[in-house]
Design a protein around this motif. Structure first.
Motif, PDB file in Angstrom:
ATOM      1  N   THR A 162       0.817  -1.382  -0.011  1.00  0.00           N
ATOM      2  CA  THR A 162       0.059   0.101  -0.001  1.00  0.00           C
ATOM      3  C   THR A 162       1.013   1.258   0.119  1.00  0.00           C
ATOM      4  OG1 THR A 162      -0.354  -0.159   2.308  1.00  0.00           O
ATOM      5  CG2 THR A 162      -1.932  -1.251   1.099  1.00  0.00           C
ATOM      6  N   ARG A 163       0.780   2.156   1.200  1.00  0.00           N
ATOM      7  CA  ARG A 163       1.477   3.298   1.124  1.00  0.00           C
ATOM      8  C   ARG A 163       2.973   2.996   0.776  1.00  0.00           C
ATOM      9  NH1 ARG A 163       0.179   6.570   6.334  1.00  0.00           N
ATOM     10  NH2 ARG A 163       0.129   4.663   7.375  1.00  0.00           N
ATOM     11  N   GLY A 164       3.694   3.430   0.070  1.00  0.00           N
ATOM     12  CA  GLY A 164       5.353   3.506  -0.236  1.00  0.00           C
ATOM     13  C   GLY A 164       5.395   2.473  -1.189  1.00  0.00           C
ATOM     14  N   GLY A 165       4.324   1.668  -1.635  1.00  0.00           N
ATOM     15  CA  GLY A 165       4.262   0.802  -2.766  1.00  0.00           C
ATOM     16  C   GLY A 165       5.200  -0.505  -2.692  1.00  0.00           C
ATOM     17  N   LEU A 166       5.851  -1.002  -3.909  1.00  0.00           N
ATOM     18  CA  LEU A 166       6.613  -2.461  -3.667  1.00  0.00           C
ATOM     19  C   LEU A 166       7.747  -2.091  -3.159  1.00  0.00           C
ATOM     20  CD1 LEU A 166       6.061  -5.218  -5.077  1.00  0.00           C
ATOM     21  CD2 LEU A 166       6.858  -4.184  -7.345  1.00  0.00           C
ATOM     22  N   ALA A 167       8.273  -0.607  -3.134  1.00  0.00           N
ATOM     23  CA  ALA A 167       9.556  -0.442  -2.816  1.00  0.00           C
ATOM     24  C   ALA A 167       9.564  -0.590  -1.207  1.00  0.00           C
ATOM     25  CB  ALA A 167      10.053   1.188  -3.028  1.00  0.00           C
ATOM     26  N   LEU A 175       7.223   2.084  -8.469  1.00  0.00           N
ATOM     27  CA  LEU A 175       7.484   1.183  -7.671  1.00  0.00           C
ATOM     28  C   LEU A 175       7.148   1.520  -6.146  1.00  0.00           C
ATOM     29  CD1 LEU A 175      10.821  -0.460  -9.015  1.00  0.00           C
ATOM     30  CD2 LEU A 175       8.300  -1.260  -9.038  1.00  0.00           C
ATOM     31  N   THR A 176       6.946   2.982  -6.121  1.00  0.00           N
ATOM     32  CA  THR A 176       6.674   3.500  -4.836  1.00  0.00           C
ATOM     33  C   THR A 176       5.286   3.975  -4.711  1.00  0.00           C
ATOM     34  OG1 THR A 176       7.144   5.905  -5.482  1.00  0.00           O
ATOM     35  CG2 THR A 176       8.967   4.784  -4.645  1.00  0.00           C
ATOM     36  N   LEU A 177       4.556   3.534  -5.657  1.00  0.00           N
ATOM     37  CA  LEU A 177       3.239   4.004  -5.677  1.00  0.00           C
ATOM     38  C   LEU A 177       2.170   3.025  -4.955  1.00  0.00           C
ATOM     39  CD1 LEU A 177       2.746   5.411  -9.151  1.00  0.00           C
ATOM     40  CD2 LEU A 177       2.878   6.896  -7.248  1.00  0.00           C
ATOM     41  N   GLU A 190      15.324   1.965  -3.000  1.00  0.00           N
ATOM     42  CA  GLU A 190      15.329   2.488  -1.709  1.00  0.00           C
ATOM     43  C   GLU A 190      13.733   2.498  -0.905  1.00  0.00           C
ATOM     44  OE1 GLU A 190      17.457   5.948  -1.982  1.00  0.00           O
ATOM     45  OE2 GLU A 190      19.357   5.005  -1.379  1.00  0.00           O
ATOM     46  N   ILE A 191      13.899   2.780   0.348  1.00  0.00           N
ATOM     47  CA  ILE A 191      12.721   3.078   1.022  1.00  0.00           C
ATOM     48  C   ILE A 191      12.290   4.341   0.697  1.00  0.00           C
ATOM     49  CG2 ILE A 191      11.548   3.443   3.414  1.00  0.00           C
ATOM     50  CD1 ILE A 191      13.498   1.432   4.577  1.00  0.00           C
ATOM     51  N   PRO A 192      11.054   4.732   0.300  1.00  0.00           N
ATOM     52  CA  PRO A 192      10.618   5.973  -0.062  1.00  0.00           C
ATOM     53  C   PRO A 192      10.856   7.066   1.183  1.00  0.00           C
ATOM     54  CG  PRO A 192       8.938   4.393  -0.673  1.00  0.00           C
ATOM     55  CD  PRO A 192       9.937   3.693   0.054  1.00  0.00           C
ATOM     56  N   TYR A 193      11.129   8.184   0.958  1.00  0.00           N
ATOM     57  CA  TYR A 193      11.511   9.123   1.984  1.00  0.00           C
ATOM     58  C   TYR A 193      10.202   9.598   2.485  1.00  0.00           C
ATOM     59  CZ  TYR A 193      13.632  12.219   5.120  1.00  0.00           C
ATOM     60  OH  TYR A 193      14.051  13.003   6.427  1.00  0.00           O
ATOM     61  N   GLY A 244       3.809   6.996   4.770  1.00  0.00           N
ATOM     62  CA  GLY A 244       4.151   5.603   4.650  1.00  0.00           C
ATOM     63  C   GLY A 244       5.618   5.175   4.544  1.00  0.00           C
ATOM     64  N   GLY A 245       6.627   6.316   4.269  1.00  0.00           N
ATOM     65  CA  GLY A 245       7.830   5.747   4.086  1.00  0.00           C
ATOM     66  C   GLY A 245       8.775   6.160   5.288  1.00  0.00           C
ATOM     67  N   GLU A 246       9.873   6.645   5.063  1.00  0.00           N
ATOM     68  CA  GLU A 246      11.070   6.795   5.935  1.00  0.00           C
ATOM     69  C   GLU A 246      10.544   7.688   6.785  1.00  0.00           C
ATOM     70  OE1 GLU A 246      13.697   4.925   6.227  1.00  0.00           O
ATOM     71  OE2 GLU A 246      14.240   6.055   8.050  1.00  0.00           O
ATOM     72  N   MET A 247       9.979   8.886   6.597  1.00  0.00           N
ATOM     73  CA  MET A 247       9.365   9.905   7.750  1.00  0.00           C
ATOM     74  C   MET A 247       8.467   9.423   8.589  1.00  0.00           C
ATOM     75  SD  MET A 247       9.861  13.352   5.286  1.00  0.00           S
ATOM     76  CE  MET A 247       9.164  14.445   6.697  1.00  0.00           C
TER      77      MET A 247
END
Lengths: 333, 333
Positions: free
Chosen positions: A222-227, A266-268, A322-325, B14-17
């Motif tokens: 979900t949030r942050g997608g496949l990444a 990939l982050t969607l 990378e992990i989305p920021y 949903g990411g690093e933050m």
């Protein structure tokens, strides 16, 4: 209550007007998907291990191609339970309404909640409704929490991936986020992208019953997608994951829209896709089970020893996924 | 994260933050009251019957004498479970933050959640955090859902009242609503009225273990106050309830403030009081158990056959105690 009526602060006061809103709109709309009268609490008979989860939904706009906030609220919580290999049995419905919401709009959302609950074969077991002043919320926010039963012997968690395992995704990624963003920004593409929001519990239940402990990890990106999903699994399992960019299914309209908006697909967020990590040798069966459940699955990579997530890019070579920021696409769920 | 930092939309992405906000503020603040890392879901071992409940908290202002939104969020859900005779075991924490909230404010709320969880002896088992734009929420909204175990033989529900039963309230009513209203409106009275927000599970557990099936109904008179609570019980049980106005405990500062504000103290919300309806003959023991648990209980009336709620007023005569219609005191929980 009439369709063109507006919901007032007093409908959240806990008195006769709240009873009217709950009875005339919520209970009528939920129909047989509600157990009883949505009292302060419900008593359920359970046994052994249960999974317990919560999610709030603040998606903007409330309606988008392929779904709405009500459908999301049911699917999101059902899927969190399903990803533990649990059979979802009941969810709660915590609603915060902004004063002035039209009864007709609320009815559409409740009816969508009921339809998704029927699809997932779960009950809405308990609820709460609050109303806040205009400008103190944005239409409607919905929290759902859920309970699911985990059968004996089922052990599925984010920490279950082992070197050699195969990484599968159940279908094309990025559709949900693009559907919401396009609707919000008023973007028109040649093909309308629809959200993939769907309950995945029947799919996970088929996987678990066909492959048993060959299923090591289930996760919904979900949030942050496949990444985010793959990085979370790699960290929790203490392994590396290597995926092949060309193997990740992406619908062409989604790829085009992501390119236009400068977003990495990939982050969607997805709301109806899962990542399954299965023991080597089970991939053919897993693909067949997922396909039989209506998915268009693909093997996208392998688990290795080490750490982190790498992706073999189309042009050759690899990069770190990378992990989305922060947030490229706010309020998509 | 620094105390003077503001929470941004990206903290809900949903990411690093998001991970940073959860780890540095929520998990640090909850300490040993959180189980694990507040993953998407938690697995619990349970047996037999469980109670399941949900509540959203939108109180305004966030802080008031005697409590804050965090304390309310824990107590409200713990109490809904306790009123079924359940032993609360885990709650979820669904947080919606308005962009711009100071980290220091959020830390205060999380620390208050932890303190209330310790008091109630329950764990925060799963969570979710969303952030919406400035003007799309009001500081912070918190949803808590909860699970409690019901011991074999315990049968407590709103429908359990029988003619001849005795109606007890655990202490003075109206304090919570007056505390919040006075704070919101900037009203100063000679004595500061404090909210009674408190977890009641230890009290209900003592009642159930001492009196067993002599406890017919437990209910916490929150929104709509004693008037809503008694009417709900009368309707669910198919009985009449008659109470004596002079027997209902009301602190003088609360009575004075309610008079000033033109509010009926019997419709004002409480967050740390309970109504117990016990079988005739158990009232002395119930009063003793409640007093031993720190309450200042009183017998306020009797259950009769028939329907509705009547109140013998101070001056003589009786009136019908009606279900409150709309909302005299909005957003008090």
């Amino acid at each position: 209550m009439k369709d063109d009526e507006k919901i007032l602060l007093a409908h959240g006061g806990g008195g006769e007007m709240t009873t009217q809103l709950v009875r005339d709109v919520i209970l009528v709309g939920l129909g047989d998907t509600a157990t009883g009268s949505l009292d302060d609490s419900v008593v359920l008979q359970v046994q052994g291990r249960i999974a317990f989860t919560t999610d709030s939904f603040v998606v903007k706009p409330l309606f988008f191609p392929g779904g709405d906030v009500g459908r999301l609220a049911v699917c999101g919580t059902v899927n969190d339970l399903a990803m533990r290999g649990a059979k979802p049995i009941a969810i709660s419905l915590g609603i915060i309404i902004e004063e002035g919401l039209l009864v007709s709009t609320f009815r559409k959302i409740v009816s969508s909640i009921a339809a998704a609950a029927r699809e997932a074969e779960i009950k809405i077991a308990t609820g709460d409704t609050k109303v806040v002043e205009r400008g103190s919320a944005d239409g409607i926010f919905i929290n759902t929490s859920g309970i699911g039963e985990i059968a004996d012997g089922v052990e599925i968690s984010l920490g279950g991936a082992r070197a050699g395992d195969v990484v599968i995704v159940s279908g094309a990624v990025g559709n949900h986020a693009i559907a919401v963003l396009a609707q919000r920004e008023g973007l028109a593409f040649e093909t309308t992208v629809e959200s993939d929001a769907a309950p995945l519990n029947h799919m996970t239940s088929a996987l678990v019953s066909e492959i048993g402990n060959g299923v090591h990890v289930l996760n919904d990106p979900t949030r942050g997608g496949l990444a985010m999903s793959l990085n979370t699994i790699a960290a929790a399992s203490g392994v590396a994951i290597e995926i092949d960019e060309r193997a990740v299914p992406v619908d062409s309209a989604v790829a085009f829209a992501a390119e236009m908006l400068g977003l990495d697909v990939l982050t969607l967020a997805n709301e109806g896709k899962l990542v399954a990590i299965v023991k080597d040798g089970n991939e053919a069966k897993a693909l067949a089970v997922l396909a039989a459940a209506g998915a268009r699955p693909a093997v996208i990579g392998r688990v290795k020893s080490g750490g982190g997530v790498t992706i073999r890019v189309s042009g050759g070579g690899t990069r770190i996924l990378e992990i989305p920021y922060g947030e490229d696409a706010p309020r998509i769920c």
